[in-house]
Design an enzyme around this catalytic site. Structure first.
Site, PDB file in Angstrom:
ATOM      1  CG  MET A  70      -1.900  -1.204   1.171  1.00  0.00           C
ATOM      2  SD  MET A  70      -3.458  -0.914   1.983  1.00  0.00           S
ATOM      3  CE  MET A  70      -2.912  -0.638   3.652  1.00  0.00           C
ATOM      4  CG  HIS A 107       8.467  -0.026   6.025  1.00  0.00           C
ATOM      5  ND1 HIS A 107       8.743  -1.368   6.087  1.00  0.00           N
ATOM      6  CD2 HIS A 107       7.121   0.087   6.201  1.00  0.00           C
ATOM      7  CE1 HIS A 107       7.634  -2.032   6.316  1.00  0.00           C
ATOM      8  NE2 HIS A 107       6.628  -1.184   6.385  1.00  0.00           N
ATOM      9  CG  HIS A 140       7.084  -2.285   1.956  1.00  0.00           C
ATOM     10  ND1 HIS A 140       6.923  -1.178   2.740  1.00  0.00           N
ATOM     11  CD2 HIS A 140       5.886  -2.917   1.946  1.00  0.00           C
ATOM     12  CE1 HIS A 140       5.683  -1.125   3.180  1.00  0.00           C
ATOM     13  NE2 HIS A 140       5.023  -2.171   2.720  1.00  0.00           N
ATOM     14  CD  GLN A 143      -6.024  -3.658   2.786  1.00  0.00           C
ATOM     15  OE1 GLN A 143      -5.937  -4.071   1.640  1.00  0.00           O
ATOM     16  NE2 GLN A 143      -5.038  -3.823   3.656  1.00  0.00           N
ATOM     17  N   GLY A 171       5.126 -10.096   4.232  1.00  0.00           N
ATOM     18  CA  GLY A 171       5.943 -10.013   5.441  1.00  0.00           C
ATOM     19  C   GLY A 171       5.286 -10.756   6.596  1.00  0.00           C
ATOM     20  CD  GLN A 172       7.252 -14.337  11.290  1.00  0.00           C
ATOM     21  OE1 GLN A 172       8.295 -14.800  10.838  1.00  0.00           O
ATOM     22  NE2 GLN A 172       7.005 -14.246  12.591  1.00  0.00           N
ATOM     23  CG  ASP A 179       0.826  -7.155   7.987  1.00  0.00           C
ATOM     24  OD1 ASP A 179       0.295  -6.567   8.929  1.00  0.00           O
ATOM     25  OD2 ASP A 179       1.525  -6.570   7.138  1.00  0.00           O
ATOM     26  CB  VAL A 217      12.585  -5.583   8.338  1.00  0.00           C
ATOM     27  CG1 VAL A 217      13.754  -4.616   8.426  1.00  0.00           C
ATOM     28  CG2 VAL A 217      12.837  -6.626   7.249  1.00  0.00           C
TER      29      VAL A 217
HETATM   30  O1  PAF Z   1      -0.079  -5.770   3.510  1.00  0.00           O
HETATM   31  C1  PAF Z   1      -0.520  -4.833   2.798  1.00  0.00           C
HETATM   32  O2  PAF Z   1       0.110  -3.807   2.566  1.00  0.00           O
HETATM   33  C2  PAF Z   1      -1.915  -4.982   2.202  1.00  0.00           C
HETATM   34  O3  PAF Z   1      -2.791  -5.616   3.074  1.00  0.00           O
HETATM   35  C3  PAF Z   1      -1.926  -5.669   0.822  1.00  0.00           C
HETATM   36  C4  PAF Z   1      -1.452  -7.098   0.935  1.00  0.00           C
HETATM   37  C5  PAF Z   1      -1.031  -4.897  -0.133  1.00  0.00           C
HETATM   38  C6  PAF Z   1      -3.343  -5.677   0.247  1.00  0.00           C
HETATM   39  O4  PAF Z   1      -3.836  -4.398   0.075  1.00  0.00           O
END
Ligand code: PAF
Length: 279
Positions: free
Chosen positions: A27, A31, A34, A58, A144-145, A147, A173
């Site tokens: 999104m 950082h 990512h 979301q 990423g772990q 989430d 990270v």
């Molecule tokens: O983890 C995120 O940034 C978001 O939930 C994703 C996977 C890009 C979906 O919008």
């Protein structure tokens, strides 16, 4: 590096790529977390596509959609530095041109942990990720772990829907003081930022107890709770949840085993911070 804003163009671009395509959905407000996903994709794939899309579906009605940090020029520079081949940067009308009548919803495991306070969050995530997977057609997708619940849900969706996409989950990270990197850390005021590493510190304490032989989940949760309440005073925050569970069905465990996870969510100021550890 290509910057593509429409689905049609992305599909055309995809026809020109050769070899393995790695995909990092984001999104934006990128950082180091990512960047580590981009690096993993770069190492394993011939072509790396990053999507930047703040997905409105979301976010709940009282959440931070409008305040969510956005800076495309900065994100573009970081993607260039990460040797990304293509950024997919659609706007909301491109992704949702009309009322969506189709929702991708993973049942049960989405109603636990973060799903208790954010009941429609994961259906927004799975719907947009399924759309992005259909548009990008990656071989491998990187998450990423940090989430953890999101990655469990997405893996389950990909398996249940027989998607031919490998889901890779990369390690969390952290900042030097242990705070897990997150775009939402930018909401923290100075005193809140000082308190924020308590999430990681509590998880480390719990891990230490488990390694010394403590396997009673209630006792470990109690230790984490006390540690957080000591450091995060009521005026700046409060605990949303502390859960210990198996990483497939997100079922609560009473006696902890190796491979179980501890996850927590804590409101600190305007930010809702999450963190986890797999034992
Ligand atoms: O983890 C995120 O940034 C978001 O939930 C994703 C996977 C890009 C979906 O919008």
């Amino acid at each position: 590096m290509e910057i593509i804003k429409t689905i049609e163009e992305l599909k055309k671009y995809r026809k020109t790529t050769e070899g393995k395509v790695g995909f990092v959905p984001t999104m934006g407000h990128l950082h180091d977390g990512h960047l580590s996903l981009m690096k993993a994709a770069r190492e394993e794939c011939n072509n790396v596509i990053v999507s930047i899309f703040v997905n409105p579906t979301q976010f709940g009605p009282n959440e931070d959609l409008d305040a969510y940090p956005r800076d495309f020029e900065r994100d573009k520079r970081l993607c260039e530095g990460g040797s990304v081949d293509c950024i997919f940067y659609p706007d909301v009308d491109e992704m949702y041109p009309r009322e969506e009548l189709t929702i991708v919803r993973v049942e049960r495991i989405t109603q636990k942990l973060c799903g208790k306070t954010r009941p429609t969050h994961f259906q927004g995530v799975t719907t947009v990720v399924a759309k992005l997977f259909n548009i990008v057609q990656p071989d491998i997708a990187y998450f990423g772990q940090k989430d953890l619940q999101q990655s469990i849900v997405i893996k389950r969706m990909a398996e249940d829907l027989n998607m031919d996409i490998k889901i890779k989950v990369c390690p969390i990270v952290r900042e030097k003081d242990g705070l897990a990197m997150s775009s939402r850390n930018s909401y923290l005021k100075e005193n809140e930022r000082k308190a924020a590493p308590v999430l990681y510190e509590s998880l480390q304490k719990a891990k230490g107890l488990f390694e010394k032989g403590e396997n009673n989940a209630d006792k470990i949760k109690e230790t984490i709770r006390n540690n957080i309440e000591d450091k995060v005073k009521k005026e700046i925050g409060n605990i949303d949840y502390i859960e210990i569970f198996d990483t497939e069905n997100i079922d609560d465990v009473k006696k902890i085993k190796k491979g179980n996870a501890i996850a927590l969510a804590v409101f600190i100021g305007k930010a809702r911070l999450i963190d986890n550890i797999i034992l």
